[in-house]
Each structure stands twice: as structure tokens, then as C-alpha cells.
Enzyme design. Sequence first.
Site, PDB file in Angstrom:
ATOM      1  N   ASN A 109       7.384 -74.016 -43.083  1.00  0.00           N
ATOM      2  CA  ASN A 109       7.608 -74.110 -41.640  1.00  0.00           C
ATOM      3  C   ASN A 109       9.054 -74.496 -41.381  1.00  0.00           C
ATOM      4  O   ASN A 109       9.629 -75.282 -42.143  1.00  0.00           O
ATOM      5  CB  ASN A 109       6.679 -75.185 -41.049  1.00  0.00           C
ATOM      6  N   HIS A 111      11.427 -76.458 -38.701  1.00  0.00           N
ATOM      7  CA  HIS A 111      11.274 -77.460 -37.643  1.00  0.00           C
ATOM      8  C   HIS A 111      12.652 -77.905 -37.163  1.00  0.00           C
ATOM      9  O   HIS A 111      13.518 -78.223 -37.992  1.00  0.00           O
ATOM     10  CB  HIS A 111      10.492 -78.655 -38.181  1.00  0.00           C
ATOM     11  N   SER A 138      15.019 -78.403 -40.415  1.00  0.00           N
ATOM     12  CA  SER A 138      14.455 -78.562 -41.757  1.00  0.00           C
ATOM     13  C   SER A 138      13.461 -77.457 -42.049  1.00  0.00           C
ATOM     14  O   SER A 138      12.731 -77.036 -41.150  1.00  0.00           O
ATOM     15  CB  SER A 138      13.702 -79.898 -41.856  1.00  0.00           C
ATOM     16  N   ASP A 147       4.240 -81.416 -39.728  1.00  0.00           N
ATOM     17  CA  ASP A 147       5.683 -81.554 -40.022  1.00  0.00           C
ATOM     18  C   ASP A 147       5.976 -82.594 -41.100  1.00  0.00           C
ATOM     19  O   ASP A 147       7.002 -83.272 -41.057  1.00  0.00           O
ATOM     20  CB  ASP A 147       6.457 -81.918 -38.741  1.00  0.00           C
TER      21      ASP A 147
HETATM   22  C1  GRF Z   1      12.588 -72.818 -33.387  1.00  0.00           C
HETATM   23  O1  GRF Z   1      13.489 -73.716 -32.819  1.00  0.00           O
HETATM   24  C2  GRF Z   1      11.834 -73.473 -34.522  1.00  0.00           C
HETATM   25  O2  GRF Z   1      12.562 -74.464 -35.228  1.00  0.00           O
HETATM   26  C3  GRF Z   1      10.707 -74.126 -33.803  1.00  0.00           C
HETATM   27  O3  GRF Z   1      10.329 -73.226 -32.795  1.00  0.00           O
HETATM   28  C4  GRF Z   1      11.472 -72.446 -32.422  1.00  0.00           C
HETATM   29  C5  GRF Z   1      11.068 -70.997 -32.516  1.00  0.00           C
HETATM   30  O4  GRF Z   1      12.025 -70.162 -32.002  1.00  0.00           O
HETATM   31  N1  GRF Z   1       9.609 -74.491 -34.656  1.00  0.00           N
HETATM   32  P1  GRF Z   1      11.879 -68.565 -32.097  1.00  0.00           P
HETATM   33  O5  GRF Z   1      10.552 -68.193 -31.497  1.00  0.00           O
HETATM   34  O6  GRF Z   1      11.957 -68.183 -33.551  1.00  0.00           O
HETATM   35  O7  GRF Z   1      13.031 -68.072 -31.319  1.00  0.00           O
END
Ligand code: GRF
Length: 221
Positions: A109, A111, A138, A147
Site C-alpha cells: 500500500n 500511504h 511510505s 497502515d
Molecule cells: C494517494 O495520495 C495515496 O497515497 C493515498 O490515496 C491517494 C490516491 O491518489 N493512499 P490517486 O487516486 O492515485 O490519485
Amino acid sequence: MTPYTIAVLASGRGTNLQALLDAIAAGALPARIVGVFSDKPASGAIALAREAGIATVALRPRDFADRDAHDEALFSAVAAVQPDLIVCAGYLRIISAASVRRFEGRMINIHPSLLPKYPGLDTHARALAAGDAEHGASVHVVVPELDAGPLLSQVRIPVLPGDDAAGLAARLLPREHALLAATCRLLATRRLDITGGRVRFDGHDLAAPLLLDAHDQLQEA
Ligand code: GRF
């Protein structure tokens, strides 16, 4: 050798998915995206995948009796494409422990915080409220706790005077894209290994997350 296959889970715009597609097209990520899965049929990520000719499955949670039933259906569709790796890129639903265990050592994932700081939502506002000098993103292995899995890699950016949450998020996003593509490259080339819940880099246990440098290369800390 059969190409390394990736399944992507996303609920939102899909800019991280696009970053992976761009890295593959540029020859920087030796992999193939074999499916995009979502809880939001109208999401940008699903639209992007369809435009790119990638198989999609989008299942609305409200069409299922409960979380487990929704997860069971969605992750059975994921299993059907037999991915080497599952990338959660803005998938905003908490995944049931049963589904996490089903893909143990195969799911990561991204984050938008320097974990273990700020698991959950509103990470940019929380970093600003805490007066942090640095922020970042991360990539970690997915475990049942939200997370909280072993860290693979991070990218750091400075918090600048006058930053607000939207501005910080916007400045971080392109670094997230580079971080995710570089991490997936190391997994696809088998330099990074997460099987069995252990993180190994070039054959040795990774003591700290790899850091993305200004040239978009991941380095040991
Ligand atoms: C990103 O900021 C990611 O870190 C978080 O959700 C957002 C997703 O953005 N978990 P996208 O849909 O890939 O533009």
C-alpha cells in the site's frame, strides 16, 4: 520468463495507477497490470484502466450483505487474475483480515505520510498541525492492522512556510508516483522480496525503509 503481474486496487482518481502505466510504457518497470479493482465503479482509476484496455472489476459495497461478503467477491476476482503483486493505490476501504491473509506477502500500500506517523486519514493536515519540518509518503506491506505493515520505502519532502494541506498534498503527489514506481521495479526485478512477511533487499534483511533520492532511485538509509 513470464512477466511480473500486478493487480491494482483503487477508489479514486488513479494518478498512482497512471504512474505505474507510464513507468511500464517507459520501460522502467518490467511488469504487466493484469487488472484494476475498485469499490467505486465511477472512479477515475476505473476509467483510466478501461482506456488502457485493462480488465476492471468494480463492486459497490452496498450491493453486498456486509464487508466480508464484499471483500470475498472483490478479492476472488483479484485471485482469478493470479497477480504476483497487489498494489493498493488509494484504495480507501479497510480490507478484512481474511482477505489480507489470503494474499500475505503479496500486497503493498502507498500511504501519504512518513509512517509510523499518521496512519489513517488527513495526513497532510496532521503533519502541519504538529509543526513537522518534514513530510512524505511510505510504501508498506499490507497487514490486518491499518497502515501498520513492514515499511519498504519512503520519500521525504520539506514542509515550507505557508504550506496548507492541499498545497502539501499537491507537492507530495509526484514524489509518491516516483516512489511507487521505483518500489514496484525493485519487487518486479526481485531485488526486493516480501514473501513470508519478511522484507529482504538484495538478499539481506532490510533494517530501515529504502529512501527515494532526487534521481528517483531507492537507496538504503
Ligand atoms: C494517494 O495520495 C495515496 O497515497 C493515498 O490515496 C491517494 C490516491 O491518489 N493512499 P490517486 O487516486 O492515485 O490519485
